[in-house]
Structure formats: structure tokens, C-alpha cells
Design an enzyme around this catalytic site. Structure first.
Site, PDB file in Angstrom:
ATOM      1  CE  LYS A   6       2.489   0.716  -1.432  1.00 31.90           C
ATOM      2  NZ  LYS A   6       2.798   1.738  -2.559  1.00 31.90           N
ATOM      3  CE1 TYR A  16       0.187   0.984   1.299  1.00 35.20           C
ATOM      4  CE2 TYR A  16       1.416   0.236   3.143  1.00 35.20           C
ATOM      5  CZ  TYR A  16       1.348   0.888   2.189  1.00 35.20           C
ATOM      6  OH  TYR A  16       2.411   1.859   1.750  1.00 35.20           O
TER       7      TYR A  16
HETATM    8  P1  NDP Z   1       0.673  10.987   0.773  1.00 38.90           P
HETATM    9  O1  NDP Z   1      -0.590  10.613   1.280  1.00 38.90           O
HETATM   10  O2  NDP Z   1       1.355  12.184   1.230  1.00 38.90           O
HETATM   11  O3  NDP Z   1       0.832  10.969  -0.845  1.00 38.90           O
HETATM   12  C1  NDP Z   1       0.165  10.242  -1.719  1.00 38.90           C
HETATM   13  C2  NDP Z   1      -0.116  10.760  -3.196  1.00 38.90           C
HETATM   14  O4  NDP Z   1      -0.675   9.940  -3.976  1.00 38.90           O
HETATM   15  C3  NDP Z   1      -0.837  11.934  -3.195  1.00 38.90           C
HETATM   16  O5  NDP Z   1      -0.159  12.943  -4.140  1.00 38.90           O
HETATM   17  C4  NDP Z   1      -2.125  11.607  -3.843  1.00 38.90           C
HETATM   18  O6  NDP Z   1      -2.553  12.589  -4.784  1.00 38.90           O
HETATM   19  C5  NDP Z   1      -1.609  10.232  -4.781  1.00 38.90           C
HETATM   20  N1  NDP Z   1      -2.798   9.318  -4.838  1.00 38.90           N
HETATM   21  C6  NDP Z   1      -3.623   8.701  -4.027  1.00 38.90           C
HETATM   22  N2  NDP Z   1      -4.465   7.794  -4.753  1.00 38.90           N
HETATM   23  C7  NDP Z   1      -4.515   8.569  -5.993  1.00 38.90           C
HETATM   24  C8  NDP Z   1      -5.411   8.202  -7.111  1.00 38.90           C
HETATM   25  N3  NDP Z   1      -6.137   7.392  -7.029  1.00 38.90           N
HETATM   26  N4  NDP Z   1      -4.791   8.703  -8.339  1.00 38.90           N
HETATM   27  C9  NDP Z   1      -3.891   9.411  -8.354  1.00 38.90           C
HETATM   28  N5  NDP Z   1      -2.986   9.933  -7.296  1.00 38.90           N
HETATM   29  C10 NDP Z   1      -3.296   9.229  -6.027  1.00 38.90           C
HETATM   30  O7  NDP Z   1       1.571   9.466   1.014  1.00 38.90           O
HETATM   31  P2  NDP Z   1       3.160   9.223   0.765  1.00 38.90           P
HETATM   32  O8  NDP Z   1       3.958  10.181   0.071  1.00 38.90           O
HETATM   33  O9  NDP Z   1       3.632   8.911   2.131  1.00 38.90           O
HETATM   34  O10 NDP Z   1       2.923   8.010  -0.222  1.00 38.90           O
HETATM   35  C11 NDP Z   1       3.260   7.851  -1.519  1.00 38.90           C
HETATM   36  C12 NDP Z   1       3.587   6.440  -1.696  1.00 38.90           C
HETATM   37  O11 NDP Z   1       4.748   5.736  -0.899  1.00 38.90           O
HETATM   38  C13 NDP Z   1       2.450   5.509  -1.577  1.00 38.90           C
HETATM   39  O12 NDP Z   1       2.487   4.479  -2.623  1.00 38.90           O
HETATM   40  C14 NDP Z   1       2.567   5.032  -0.279  1.00 38.90           C
HETATM   41  O13 NDP Z   1       2.060   3.651  -0.224  1.00 38.90           O
HETATM   42  C15 NDP Z   1       4.335   4.592  -0.188  1.00 38.90           C
HETATM   43  N6  NDP Z   1       4.670   4.546   1.043  1.00 38.90           N
HETATM   44  C16 NDP Z   1       4.481   5.497   2.206  1.00 38.90           C
HETATM   45  C17 NDP Z   1       5.025   5.098   3.418  1.00 38.90           C
HETATM   46  C18 NDP Z   1       5.016   5.960   4.508  1.00 38.90           C
HETATM   47  O14 NDP Z   1       5.052   5.530   5.627  1.00 38.90           O
HETATM   48  N7  NDP Z   1       4.433   7.388   4.251  1.00 38.90           N
HETATM   49  C19 NDP Z   1       6.060   4.330   3.563  1.00 38.90           C
HETATM   50  C20 NDP Z   1       5.976   3.414   2.423  1.00 38.90           C
HETATM   51  C21 NDP Z   1       5.574   3.332   1.408  1.00 38.90           C
HETATM   52  P3  NDP Z   1      -4.053  12.974  -4.793  1.00 38.90           P
HETATM   53  O15 NDP Z   1      -4.629  12.698  -3.423  1.00 38.90           O
HETATM   54  O16 NDP Z   1      -4.138  14.588  -5.167  1.00 38.90           O
HETATM   55  O17 NDP Z   1      -4.784  12.333  -5.819  1.00 38.90           O
HETATM   56  C1  8X3 Z   2       3.892   2.413   4.734  1.00 34.99           C
HETATM   57  C2  8X3 Z   2       4.894   2.004   5.915  1.00 34.99           C
HETATM   58  O1  8X3 Z   2       4.742   0.462   7.852  1.00 34.99           O
HETATM   59  O2  8X3 Z   2       2.955   1.965   7.595  1.00 34.99           O
HETATM   60  O3  8X3 Z   2       4.120   1.621   3.627  1.00 34.99           O
HETATM   61  O4  8X3 Z   2       3.104   0.016   6.136  1.00 34.99           O
HETATM   62  S1  8X3 Z   2       3.877   1.118   7.047  1.00 34.99           S
END
Ligand code: NDP
Ligand code: 8X3
Length: 251
Positions: free
Chosen positions: A154, A150
Site C-alpha cells: 500500500k 501488506y
Molecule cells: P474484500 O475481500 O471484501 O474484497 C476484495 C475484492 O478484491 C474482491 O472483490 C475480490 O474478488 C478482489 N480480488 C482479490 N484478489 C483478486 C485478484 N487476484 N484478481 C481480481 N480481483 C481480486 O475486501 P475489501 O473490499 O475490504 O478490499 C478492497 C480493497 O480495499 C483492497 O485493495 C484492500 O486492500 C483495501 N482496503 C481494505 C480495508 C479494510 O479494512 N477492509 C482498509 C483499507 C484498504 P474475487 O475474490 O472475486 O476475485
Molecule cells: C486495511 C486496513 O489496518 O487492516 O488496509 O491494514 S488494516
């Protein structure tokens, strides 16, 4: 003139909050995700906004190409791409992690993000206008146990964002990498394959970032004057910091 933002992964978490934020600011929306029911609910919620929803798996290059080709009248000139769709799967050490999980993260977080970028960039270059906003993570900078693939996806997003800027230096296109830390969304439920109690434990006793906090930042980076590019935003909740380097001592 009304601007258009394309947000991937708008069915939950950051993407959904970004969709609501940009809608409130009067933007046109192109929103994608795999869950059709969530897209429909978002469309109903933003009924006052011009909105085009696309059921899209970002790992499917043909589908990404078709989405870009078939953008309806009025939605074709994407001003901002929010490459947000992504996920973490598992927290096992590298020697016991699930290889399918690794592949899914690489296909989604790296390849999907590249597909969207490559398919939408030619239009931005032709218009000499645009902004790619990538959703990186602090996991792309700071290692933690079980973050293996993961975090590496990133780190790819971080370097890809920088390299995009070098390729686009002759244009007015901006590129921003947002690197959030601990944030509560469906992220941990997905990471633990639906185990809600494990996911809840991640946030227990903390005040994590909220999706609206990230949406505020994503919107803000689009509002600075056109000659200004916010290259990177690293953001953590106040309750989080980087850990010390680890030293293993023999008993
Ligand atoms: P969520 O799980 O709430 O949202 C993830 C979104 O990504 C969903 O809308 C899902 O939609 C979509 N998704 C996943 N796989 C696919 C795919 N194959 N095709 C299209 N859409 C996809 O997580 P977050 O909002 O937290 O995450 C959003 C982004 O932020 C990610 O890139 C994550 O790595 C990043 N992030 C998150 C952090 C956290 O702590 N939450 C911190 C740092 C970064 P659906 O399932 O409907 O396809
Ligand atoms: C999501 C934040 O710290 O769980 O990217 O990897 S962490």
C-alpha cells in the site's frame, strides 16, 4: 453524456459498494472479479444499468490486456478506473510469514494495479480525460505488527499514485489515493484464510467503516470540479487512531 467506470474487485466489499453507488448515479459499469457467480448476481442486481462484467484475475497481464482490447461498444472509453482489487494475507511477523502469501499480495496489490493502470491509461491520455482512483490503505503510512508486506504494497500504491500525477501533469487526468482504516468487509476473512471467528474478533467492540462509506468517498472524488484533484483521502472510523511509537524494554 453517460460516463463509464471500471471497478476491479467488484464482487465484494468496497468494490461491490462502489458498483452499486455508481450505478445509482447513472454511470455505465465495467466490473471485474474472479468469482463468476458474484458477478452474475451483481449484473442481476444492477439490471437497470448498462453493465459489462468480466471474470478477471488482475495478476494475469494477458487477461487484463484482453479485457481492455475486448471492451464492447459503448464501454470502451473508461472515464474512471477504480483500482480496488486487493488483499491482505496473514498477520505473522516477517520472520515466520508465508512467502506464498507475500507473493500473492505483491502480485495482486502492486502488479495487478499497475497492469490495469498501464493498459487503460493510453486511452485516457488520448482523450485527455480520466481519473485513476487507487485503493491504498492507512497500512501504507502507519506500520503495525504483522503488516509487513501488506503495508508495503500500500506504500507502493501511495507513491505510485503521486508519481502518476507527475507523469500526467500535461493532461487533465486526475489521480486519487484512498487510504481507509478499519473497515468491515470480507477483508479479514481473506486475511485469516477463511477463519471467520478470527475475522470477527478484528471488529469486536468497534464501529468500523462500512463499504458504503468508502463508496461515498470514491464517488465524491469524481464529482468535484474538473480542475480539482483530490490527491489523497485518509479515512478512519472514529474509534481508530494512530498508536504511539513502540519501545521494547528488557525485563
Ligand atoms: P474484500 O475481500 O471484501 O474484497 C476484495 C475484492 O478484491 C474482491 O472483490 C475480490 O474478488 C478482489 N480480488 C482479490 N484478489 C483478486 C485478484 N487476484 N484478481 C481480481 N480481483 C481480486 O475486501 P475489501 O473490499 O475490504 O478490499 C478492497 C480493497 O480495499 C483492497 O485493495 C484492500 O486492500 C483495501 N482496503 C481494505 C480495508 C479494510 O479494512 N477492509 C482498509 C483499507 C484498504 P474475487 O475474490 O472475486 O476475485
Ligand atoms: C486495511 C486496513 O489496518 O487492516 O488496509 O491494514 S488494516
Amino acid at each position: 453524456m453517460q460516463k463509464t467506470v471500471c471497478i476491479t474487485g467488484a464482487t465484494s466489499g468496497f468494490g461491490r459498494a462502489c458498483a452499486e453507488r455508481f450505478a445509482a448515479e447513472g454511470w455505465r459499469l465495467v466490473v471485474t472479479g474472479r468469482r463468476a457467480d458474484r458477478l452474475k448476481e451483481l449484473r442481476d442486481h444492477c439490471s437497470a444499468t448498462p453493465i459489462h462484467t468480466v471474470e478477471l484475475d488482475v495478476r494475469d497481464l494477458d487477461a487484463v490486456k484482453a479485457m481492455v482490447r475486448d471492451l464492447p461498444e459503448g464501454f470502451g472509453d473508461i472515464d474512471v478506473l477504480v483500482n480496488n482489487a486487493g488483499l491482505a494475507l496473514g498477520l505473522e511477523g516477517a520472520h515466520e510469514a508465508n512467502l506464498d502469501d507475500w507473493e500473492t499480495m505483491i502480485d495482486t496489490n502492486i502488479k495487478g494495479l499497475c497492469f490495469l493502470t498501464r493498459c487503460l491509461l493510453p486511452g485516457m491520455v488520448a482523450r485527455n480525460r480520466g481519473h485513476i482512483i487507487n485503493m491504498g490503505s492507512i497500512a501504507g503510512t502507519y506500520p503495525y505488527p504483522g503488516g509487513n508486506v501488506y503495508g508495503a504494497t500500500k506504500a507502493f500504491v501511495k507513491q505510485f499514485s503521486r508519481n502518476l500525477l507527475t507523469d500526467l501533469i500535461h493532461t487533465k487526468i486526475r489521480v486519487t489515493n484512498i487510504e481507509p482504516g478499519l473497515s468491515e468487509s470480507e477483508f479479514s476473512i481473506v486475511r485469516f484464510h477463511g477463519d471467520k471467528s478470527k475475522a470477527d474478533a478484528v471488529y469486536k467492540g468497534t464501529q468500523p467503516l462500512r463499504p458504503v462509506d468508502i463508496a461515498d468517498i470514491v464517488h465524491w472524488v469524481t464529482t468535484v470540479p474538473p480542475h480539482v484533484n483530490i490527491c489523497t483521502v485518509e479515512v478512519m472510523p472514529v474509534c481508530q487512531s494512530c498508536g504511539p511509537l513502540a519501545i521494547h524494554r528488557e525485563p
